[in-house]
Design a protein around this motif. Structure first.
Motif, PDB file in Angstrom:
ATOM      1  N   THR A 355       2.700  -4.372  28.812  1.00  0.00           N
ATOM      2  CA  THR A 355       1.374  -4.771  29.296  1.00  0.00           C
ATOM      3  C   THR A 355       0.360  -4.773  28.156  1.00  0.00           C
ATOM      4  O   THR A 355      -0.467  -5.676  28.043  1.00  0.00           O
ATOM      5  CB  THR A 355       0.908  -3.817  30.406  1.00  0.00           C
ATOM      6  N   ILE A 356       0.443  -3.759  27.298  1.00  0.00           N
ATOM      7  CA  ILE A 356      -0.403  -3.697  26.100  1.00  0.00           C
ATOM      8  C   ILE A 356       0.508  -3.660  24.878  1.00  0.00           C
ATOM      9  O   ILE A 356       1.303  -2.732  24.718  1.00  0.00           O
ATOM     10  CB  ILE A 356      -1.313  -2.457  26.102  1.00  0.00           C
ATOM     11  N   ASP A 357       0.405  -4.670  24.038  1.00  0.00           N
ATOM     12  CA  ASP A 357       1.081  -4.661  22.738  1.00  0.00           C
ATOM     13  C   ASP A 357       0.043  -4.316  21.676  1.00  0.00           C
ATOM     14  O   ASP A 357      -1.084  -4.821  21.721  1.00  0.00           O
ATOM     15  CB  ASP A 357       1.692  -6.033  22.434  1.00  0.00           C
ATOM     16  N   TRP A 358       0.417  -3.485  20.719  1.00  0.00           N
ATOM     17  CA  TRP A 358      -0.583  -3.014  19.779  1.00  0.00           C
ATOM     18  C   TRP A 358      -0.017  -2.848  18.370  1.00  0.00           C
ATOM     19  O   TRP A 358       1.189  -2.724  18.162  1.00  0.00           O
ATOM     20  CB  TRP A 358      -1.181  -1.677  20.249  1.00  0.00           C
ATOM     21  N   ILE A 359      -0.930  -2.860  17.413  1.00  0.00           N
ATOM     22  CA  ILE A 359      -0.650  -2.596  15.998  1.00  0.00           C
ATOM     23  C   ILE A 359      -1.762  -1.697  15.479  1.00  0.00           C
ATOM     24  O   ILE A 359      -2.938  -1.921  15.757  1.00  0.00           O
ATOM     25  CB  ILE A 359      -0.612  -3.900  15.174  1.00  0.00           C
ATOM     26  N   ALA A 360      -1.403  -0.683  14.708  1.00  0.00           N
ATOM     27  CA  ALA A 360      -2.394   0.202  14.094  1.00  0.00           C
ATOM     28  C   ALA A 360      -1.913   0.585  12.709  1.00  0.00           C
ATOM     29  O   ALA A 360      -0.702   0.751  12.484  1.00  0.00           O
ATOM     30  CB  ALA A 360      -2.617   1.442  14.950  1.00  0.00           C
ATOM     31  N   GLY A 361      -2.851   0.727  11.773  1.00  0.00           N
ATOM     32  CA  GLY A 361      -2.425   1.076  10.430  1.00  0.00           C
ATOM     33  C   GLY A 361      -3.564   1.432   9.502  1.00  0.00           C
ATOM     34  O   GLY A 361      -4.738   1.451   9.889  1.00  0.00           O
ATOM     35  N   ALA A 362      -3.194   1.722   8.257  1.00  0.00           N
ATOM     36  CA  ALA A 362      -4.155   2.070   7.214  1.00  0.00           C
ATOM     37  C   ALA A 362      -3.680   1.469   5.898  1.00  0.00           C
ATOM     38  O   ALA A 362      -2.481   1.251   5.681  1.00  0.00           O
ATOM     39  CB  ALA A 362      -4.296   3.590   7.089  1.00  0.00           C
ATOM     40  N   TYR A 363      -4.654   1.196   5.006  1.00  0.00           N
ATOM     41  CA  TYR A 363      -4.346   0.565   3.726  1.00  0.00           C
ATOM     42  C   TYR A 363      -5.173   1.228   2.631  1.00  0.00           C
ATOM     43  O   TYR A 363      -6.351   1.540   2.822  1.00  0.00           O
ATOM     44  CB  TYR A 363      -4.680  -0.922   3.791  1.00  0.00           C
ATOM     45  N   TYR A 364      -4.527   1.437   1.463  1.00  0.00           N
ATOM     46  CA  TYR A 364      -5.225   1.988   0.303  1.00  0.00           C
ATOM     47  C   TYR A 364      -4.819   1.201  -0.934  1.00  0.00           C
ATOM     48  O   TYR A 364      -3.644   0.845  -1.109  1.00  0.00           O
ATOM     49  CB  TYR A 364      -4.881   3.463   0.100  1.00  0.00           C
ATOM     50  N   GLN A 365      -5.789   0.927  -1.799  1.00  0.00           N
ATOM     51  CA  GLN A 365      -5.492   0.213  -3.047  1.00  0.00           C
ATOM     52  C   GLN A 365      -6.405   0.708  -4.147  1.00  0.00           C
ATOM     53  O   GLN A 365      -7.603   0.934  -3.936  1.00  0.00           O
ATOM     54  CB  GLN A 365      -5.676  -1.295  -2.875  1.00  0.00           C
ATOM     55  N   GLN A 366      -5.844   0.903  -5.318  1.00  0.00           N
ATOM     56  CA  GLN A 366      -6.649   1.164  -6.501  1.00  0.00           C
ATOM     57  C   GLN A 366      -6.149   0.265  -7.621  1.00  0.00           C
ATOM     58  O   GLN A 366      -4.963  -0.038  -7.722  1.00  0.00           O
ATOM     59  CB  GLN A 366      -6.575   2.630  -6.912  1.00  0.00           C
ATOM     60  N   SER A 367      -7.083  -0.200  -8.441  1.00  0.00           N
ATOM     61  CA  SER A 367      -6.713  -1.136  -9.499  1.00  0.00           C
ATOM     62  C   SER A 367      -7.639  -0.949 -10.692  1.00  0.00           C
ATOM     63  O   SER A 367      -8.742  -0.413 -10.580  1.00  0.00           O
ATOM     64  CB  SER A 367      -6.793  -2.580  -9.000  1.00  0.00           C
ATOM     65  N   GLU A 368      -7.177  -1.422 -11.841  1.00  0.00           N
ATOM     66  CA  GLU A 368      -7.961  -1.382 -13.063  1.00  0.00           C
ATOM     67  C   GLU A 368      -7.685  -2.650 -13.856  1.00  0.00           C
ATOM     68  O   GLU A 368      -6.526  -3.015 -14.088  1.00  0.00           O
ATOM     69  CB  GLU A 368      -7.615  -0.154 -13.899  1.00  0.00           C
ATOM     70  N   VAL A 369      -8.745  -3.341 -14.251  1.00  0.00           N
ATOM     71  CA  VAL A 369      -8.622  -4.535 -15.076  1.00  0.00           C
ATOM     72  C   VAL A 369      -9.412  -4.324 -16.357  1.00  0.00           C
ATOM     73  O   VAL A 369     -10.537  -3.820 -16.336  1.00  0.00           O
ATOM     74  CB  VAL A 369      -9.109  -5.794 -14.323  1.00  0.00           C
ATOM     75  N   ASN A 370      -8.799  -4.677 -17.484  1.00  0.00           N
ATOM     76  CA  ASN A 370      -9.431  -4.562 -18.795  1.00  0.00           C
ATOM     77  C   ASN A 370      -9.373  -5.926 -19.465  1.00  0.00           C
ATOM     78  O   ASN A 370      -8.285  -6.465 -19.693  1.00  0.00           O
ATOM     79  CB  ASN A 370      -8.722  -3.517 -19.662  1.00  0.00           C
ATOM     80  N   ILE A 371     -10.532  -6.463 -19.773  1.00  0.00           N
ATOM     81  CA  ILE A 371     -10.630  -7.792 -20.369  1.00  0.00           C
ATOM     82  C   ILE A 371     -11.428  -7.692 -21.661  1.00  0.00           C
ATOM     83  O   ILE A 371     -12.505  -7.080 -21.692  1.00  0.00           O
ATOM     84  CB  ILE A 371     -11.320  -8.785 -19.413  1.00  0.00           C
ATOM     85  N   SER A 372     -10.920  -8.272 -22.703  1.00  0.00           N
ATOM     86  CA  SER A 372     -11.659  -8.344 -23.968  1.00  0.00           C
ATOM     87  C   SER A 372     -11.560  -9.758 -24.503  1.00  0.00           C
ATOM     88  O   SER A 372     -10.520 -10.402 -24.398  1.00  0.00           O
ATOM     89  CB  SER A 372     -11.115  -7.340 -24.984  1.00  0.00           C
ATOM     90  N   GLN A 373     -12.671 -10.223 -25.051  1.00  0.00           N
ATOM     91  CA  GLN A 373     -12.720 -11.564 -25.612  1.00  0.00           C
ATOM     92  C   GLN A 373     -13.289 -11.514 -27.023  1.00  0.00           C
ATOM     93  O   GLN A 373     -14.175 -10.714 -27.323  1.00  0.00           O
ATOM     94  CB  GLN A 373     -13.576 -12.488 -24.744  1.00  0.00           C
ATOM     95  N   ARG A 374     -12.774 -12.392 -27.851  1.00  0.00           N
ATOM     96  CA  ARG A 374     -13.210 -12.441 -29.240  1.00  0.00           C
ATOM     97  C   ARG A 374     -13.532 -13.887 -29.597  1.00  0.00           C
ATOM     98  O   ARG A 374     -12.756 -14.805 -29.306  1.00  0.00           O
ATOM     99  CB  ARG A 374     -12.105 -11.931 -30.152  1.00  0.00           C
ATOM    100  N   VAL A 375     -14.700 -14.097 -30.182  1.00  0.00           N
ATOM    101  CA  VAL A 375     -15.041 -15.401 -30.746  1.00  0.00           C
ATOM    102  C   VAL A 375     -14.552 -15.396 -32.184  1.00  0.00           C
ATOM    103  O   VAL A 375     -15.092 -14.692 -33.038  1.00  0.00           O
ATOM    104  CB  VAL A 375     -16.555 -15.664 -30.683  1.00  0.00           C
ATOM    105  N   ASP A 376     -13.503 -16.158 -32.460  1.00  0.00           N
ATOM    106  CA  ASP A 376     -12.904 -16.150 -33.791  1.00  0.00           C
ATOM    107  C   ASP A 376     -13.702 -16.975 -34.789  1.00  0.00           C
ATOM    108  O   ASP A 376     -13.826 -16.606 -35.950  1.00  0.00           O
ATOM    109  CB  ASP A 376     -11.473 -16.688 -33.720  1.00  0.00           C
ATOM    110  N   ALA A 377     -14.252 -18.125 -34.355  1.00  0.00           N
ATOM    111  CA  ALA A 377     -15.022 -18.968 -35.261  1.00  0.00           C
ATOM    112  C   ALA A 377     -15.844 -19.961 -34.458  1.00  0.00           C
ATOM    113  O   ALA A 377     -15.430 -20.414 -33.408  1.00  0.00           O
ATOM    114  CB  ALA A 377     -14.100 -19.709 -36.226  1.00  0.00           C
TER     115      ALA A 377
END
Length: 791
Positions: A355-377
Motif C-alpha cells: 500500500t505504501i512503497d518507500w525509499i529513505a536514505g542519507a548522502y555525504y560527500q567531501q571533495s577538494e580541487v586544486n587549480i593553478s594556472q601560469r601565463v608562460d608568455a
C-alpha cells in the motif's frame, strides 16, 4: 538477488531477442532504475530516454557527445575548456569553479566535476538513462536540470568474452575493446573491460603544420561481484583512464581585421577555411588521468533492501596552449588541476507492491580541487597601443594564480508512494541539503616584466630591453555555508491497461560558489622612460564581491502520458513541461577567460514526444521530437558583444568610462531579457529505422539508418548573431553481417554521411576588438569498419 535483463533503446530500436531473431512483433520491455528500484520505463512518471549498451556499441558510439545526437533536448560536448552538459537549454557553462547542473552518475557514483564526466563512459555498458528536469530528491546534489544515469555491465555467472576492433582510414582512427567475464569461485565473479583508441585527426593547422585532433586514450574497468549469501551481494570496481589529446580543431571562420594588422603588417586572424583547416596558433595539449574506486553493498532485509555505495574519485589534469586563437604567438597558458572526491550513500528501499512503497536514505560527500594556472608568455604583436613586438617574461617563472577549494555536503532524503487504488498512485519526496565551501585563492605576478622580444615574422634588434615591470599579489580566504529543502510530488493514473497519465511538481537546488577566473587585486605597473628609469603606476583591480556567484533554484511542472499501442507492437510517450529558474548560473568569455554570473530569472518550457513501433518481425521504427521555448525572463548586465562595444552611441551601457567592455558582473552591459538560453534549439528530432534480413540458415544482414535534426542555437552567452549555429541534419548508418547467434559480426559504420559542416562551440576571438570569431568544428564524414567476436 535482483536480476536486470538486457535492454533495448527507448529511442532506438528493439529487434533481437536473446541470441536469435525474435518470433513475434512485440516490443521488448525497457527496464530502468531512475527511481532507485527496478521498473518498466513505461511505469515511471518522468521524461526519460534510455539507450542500451548493445545499441551504443552497434552504432559505434565512442562518447556521450555522440549519443546525444539521438536524444532531443540534450547536449553533451567537450566545449571550450570544460565539458558542456545541457538538458532543455540548462547547464553550467565554462568555468573551472563550476560543478555541473546536469548530474552524471556512474553506477550510483556522482561525477562531481566536468573532467570526470569527460571519461569515455560508453564502453561495456548495460544502459544509459537520461532523466530530464530536476531530480532533487533521489539523485539530489546539483541535479537542477537533469541527470545522466549510467549503469555498467556486471560480472556474469557463466564465462563470456568479447573482442572488437574498429578502423577508420581517412582520419587514422583505431579502437580496440576487450571484455572478459565469468566465475572466479562458486560465489565470486569477475569482469574486465579494456579500451584503447587513437586518432591521427582530420584537421590541419596551416600555420604550424600540426594535424588533429590527435589522441591516445586508454580506459580500463575491473570489477568483482561476491554473492556472500542469498541476501547479501557486494560489487566492487576500479576504473583507470589515461587520455592524451593534442591539436584541437579550431578555426577562425569570420574576421573583420581592418586596422588589426600588427606592427609588421601581418594579419593575426586570417580566415583560411570554415572547418577542415585553420590558421590559429592553437596547438594545445591536454593530459587527464582518472581513478575511480567504488564498492556497492546490497543486503536484503525483512522489511527493505539496504544499499551502501562507497566511492573514491580523482583525476590529475594538465593542459597547455595558446588561448588567443591568433595566427601569431600572443598568449600562452599552462593549467594544472587535480581533484579528489569521497562519497558515501546509504538508502533503504521497500520491497514494493504494498500500500505504501518507500525509499529513505542519507548522502555525504567531501571533495577538494586544486587549480593553478601560469601565463608562460604574452606577445604584444597583435594590435592596439602596444604595436611593438614585445613579450611578457618572468625573471623567476612561477604560477600566477591558484584556486584551492574544499567542499563538504550531506543530505537526508525520503520518498513515499501511496498506491491508493489499483490504478491510482500518489508520491511525495523530500530532501534536506547542507553544503559548505572553503576557498583559498592566490594571485601574484611579482617580477613579471615586459621586454622587447621576438615576433613570429621579424626579430627585433632590441631584444631584452625592459619596458615595464608588473607587480601584483593578492590572497583571498572565503567560506560559504548554505542549506536547502527540496521536494517533489506526482500523481499517476492508469487510465487503461495500456495508458498511464501523470502530473508532477518538483524543485531543485544547486549551491553557489566561486569564480575560478576572478583576477584578484590590481596591478602596480612600473613603466620605463626613454632613459630606462622605472616609474610606478597603480591599476585598480576588480571588486572582490564579483568572486562569488549565487545558488540557482528551480520549480518545475510536468504532465505526460505513456501509452502502449497495437497490442504491444508500439509505444508513444508525451511530456509537457515548464521549469522556472532563479539565479541561473552563467559564464561568458571576457578576455581569454570565462567569467561567472547569475541571470535573474529563466524559463524552459516545451513538449517532448517519443515512440517506437515494431512494424514486422524484421523492421522497427523509432522517433523522437521536441519543441523547446527556453529564454531569460530577466537578465540585465550580460556581457556585451564586440559590435556593441564598438558602437557606444547606440549601446552606452556596454562601455565603462575608460572605454573597456562591461563583464556582465558589473552595472551596465546588455539586456538579454526574453532572449534564448544557450544550447536551446527550438526544434530537434530523430528518426531511426532498422531492418534485418536472413541470408541463410546461419547468416543475418542487418542495417540501421538514423536521421538526427537540430534547429539553430547559440553557445556564446553574449548571443552575438555572428556566433549563431545553423540548423543541421546528421545522417548516420550501419550495415552488419553476422551469424544468427550474433557471435561474430562485420560492419560498416558511416557517420555524418552528408558531410554537414557543424560546430561544437562558437565564440568571439579573445583579446581583440575586431569582429573576429572562432569555432570548434565537429568531425566531417567518416566511414569505419568494425569487427566483433563474442565467446
Amino acid at each position: 538477488m535482483i536480476k536486470i535483463r538486457p535492454l533495448t533503446s527507448a529511442l532506438a530500436l528493439a529487434l533481437y531477442g536473446t541470441g536469435t531473431l525474435a518470433q513475434s512483433a512485440v516490443l521488448e520491455e525497457v527496464i530502468v532504475t531512475a527511481q532507485k528500484r527496478v521498473q518498466n520505463l513505461q511505469d515511471v512518471p518522468i521524461s526519460i530516454a534510455a539507450v542500451s549498451g548493445e545499441k551504443i556499441d552497434d552504432i559505434g558510439i565512442t562518447g556521450l557527445e555522440e549519443l546525444t545526437q539521438y536524444i532531443p533536448n540534450v547536449t553533451i560536448n567537450n566545449g571550450a575548456g570544460t565539458p558542456n552538459l545541457f538538458i532543455r537549454g540548462v547547464g553550467s557553462g565554462t568555468n573551472a569553479g563550476f560543478e555541473q547542473s546536469v548530474g552524471m552518475y556512474i553506477d550510483g557514483v556522482y561525477a562531481g566535476r566536468g573532467l570526470l564526466a569527460s571519461v569515455p563512459t560508453t564502453m561495456d555498458l548495460e544502459r544509459v538513462e537520461i532523466l530530464k528536469g530536476p531530480q532533487g530528491i533521489l539523485f539530489g546534489k546539483n541535479t537542477v536540470a537533469g541527470a545522466v544515469n549510467i549503469t555498467t555491465a556486471k560480472p556474469t555467472d557463466e564465462f563470456e568474452g568479447m573482442v572488437e576492433a574498429l578502423y577508420e582510414p581517412d582520419h587514422g582512427e583505431q579502437q580496440y575493446n576487450l571484455v572478459l567475464s565469468g566465475p572466479l569461485t562458486d560465489s565470486l565473479s569477475g569482469r574486465l573491460a579494456v579500451r584503447y583508441d587513437e586518432m591521427e585527426g582530420w584537421w590541419k593547422n596551416t600555420i604550424t603544420g600540426a594535424e588533429g585532433p590527435n589522441q591516445q586514450n586508454l580506459y580500463a574497468r575491473g570489477s568483482v561481484l561476491w554473492r556472500a549469501s542469498d541476501t547479501l551481494e557486494i560489487h566492487a570496481k576500479y576504473e583507470y583512464g589515461d587520455f592524451d589529446r593534442g591539436s584541437r580543431p579550431t578555426v577562425v571562420y569570420q574576421s573583420d581585421f581592418e586596422g588589426q594588422q600588427n606592427a609588421f603588417g601581418s594579419v593575426p586572424f586570417p580566415v583560411v577555411s570554415d572547418r577542415d583547416d585553420g590558421a590559429g596558433d592553437v596547438d594545445g595539449t591536454s593530459d587527464n588521468r582518472t581513478d575511480v574506486l567504488a564498492v556497492t553493498v546490497d543486503w536484503e532485509l525483512d522489511f527493505a533492501t539496504l544499499t551502501s555505495i562507497s566511492s573514491y574519485s580523482a583525476y590529475d589534469y594538465e593542459s597547455a596552449g595558446n588561448t588567443d586563437m591568433a595566427a601569431v604567438a600572443a598568449l600562452h597558458r599552462t593549467k594544472f588541476e587535480d581533484y579528489e572526491q569521497f562519497s558515501q550513500e546509504i538508502r533503504f528501499v521497500s520491497p514494493g507492491g504494498e500500500t505504501i512503497d518507500w525509499i529513505a536514505g542519507a548522502y555525504y560527500q567531501q571533495s577538494e580541487v586544486n587549480i593553478s594556472q601560469r601565463v608562460d608568455a604574452i606577445d604584444f604583436a597583435l594590435s592596439g597601443p602596444l604595436s611593438v613586438a614585445g613579450a611578457l617574461y618572468a625573471d623567476e617563472p612561477g604560477v600566477p594564480s591558484t584556486f584551492d577549494q574544499e567542499s563538504k555536503s550531506w543530505a537526508i532524503f525520503g520518498q513515499g508512494t501511496w498506491n491508493a487504488t489499483e490504478t491510482l498512485r500518489l508520491s511525495l519526496g523530500l530532501r534536506y541539503n547542507k553544503e559548505t565551501k572553503d576557498l583559498d585563492k592566490e594571485r601574484y605576478a611579482d617580477g613579471l616584466q615586459i621586454r622587447l622580444g621576438n615576433n613570429t615574422f621579424l626579430a627585433n634588434p632590441l631584444n631584452g630591453q625592459l619596458i615595464a615591470d608588473v607587480r601584483q599579489h593578492s590572497f583571498t580566504d572565503l567560506s560559504r555555508d548554505e542549506d536547502k529543502w527540496t521536494f517533489s510530488g506526482s500523481v499517476q493514473w492508469d487510465a487503461t491497461d495500456d495508458a498511464m497519465l501523470y502530473a508532477s511538481i518538483s524543485t531543485g537546488f544547486k549551491g553557489g560558489g566561486y569564480d575560478e577566473a576572478y583576477s584578484g587585486a590590481g596591478y602596480e605597473i612600473r613603466l620605463a622612460n626613454l632613459s630606462g628609469e622605472l616609474t610606478g603606476e597603480s591599476v585598480p583591480g576588480n571588486d572582490p564581491s564579483v568572486l562569488e556567484y549565487e545558488p540557482e533554484e528551480v520549480l518545475a511542472y510536468e504532465i505526460g502520458a505513456k501509452m502502449g499501442l497495437l497490442d504491444g507492437a508500439a509505444e508513444l510517450n508525451i511530456a509537457l513541461f515548464r521549469m522556472e529558474y532563479e539565479n541561473l548560473q552563467t559564464s561568458s568569455l571576457v578576455g581569454d577567460v570565462f567569467r561567472v554570473g547569475n541571470a535573474g530569472e529563466s524559463i524552459s518550457q516545451g513538449v517532448e514526444v517519443d515512440g517506437r513501433w515494431r512494424v514486422t518481425e524484421r523492421f522497427t521504427l523509432s522517433a523522437a521530437a521536441a519543441y523547446l521555448d527556453a529564454y531569460y525572463e530577466d537578465f540585465t548586465g550580460a556581457t556585451c558583444t564586440i559590435p556593441q562595444t564598438t558602437d557606444p552611441d547606440n549601446n552606452p551601457g556596454c562601455l565603462r568610462e575608460d572605454g573597456s567592455n562591461i563583464t556582465g558582473r558589473e552595472s551596465g552591459g546588455q539586456d538579454l531579457t526574453d532572449e534564448t538560453l544557450l544550447f536551446a534549439p527550438e526544434w530537434s528530432a530523430t528518426l531511426s529505422a532498422r531492418y534485418a534480413m536472413p541470408l541463410s540458415e546461419n547468416l543475418l544482414l542487418a542495417g540501421n539508418l538514423d536521421i538526427n535534426y537540430e534547429d539553430e542555437f547559440y553557445s556564446a552567452l553574449d548571443l552575438d548573431p555572428n556566433t549563431n549555429h545553423d540548423a543541421a541534419t546528421i545522417i548516420n548508418a550501419r550495415i552488419a553481417l553476422s551469424n544468427m547467434d550474433r557471435n561474430w559480426s562485420v560492419a560498416l559504420i558511416g557517420k555524418n554521411l552528408t558531410d554537414e559542416k557543424t560546430y561544437v562551440w562558437k565564440n568571439d576571438v579573445p583579446i581583440t576588438n575586431s569582429n573576429s570569431y572562432f569555432g570548434l568544428p565537429q568531425r566531417p564524414r567518416s566511414i569505419a569498419v568494425q569487427a566483433r567476436y563474442r565467446f
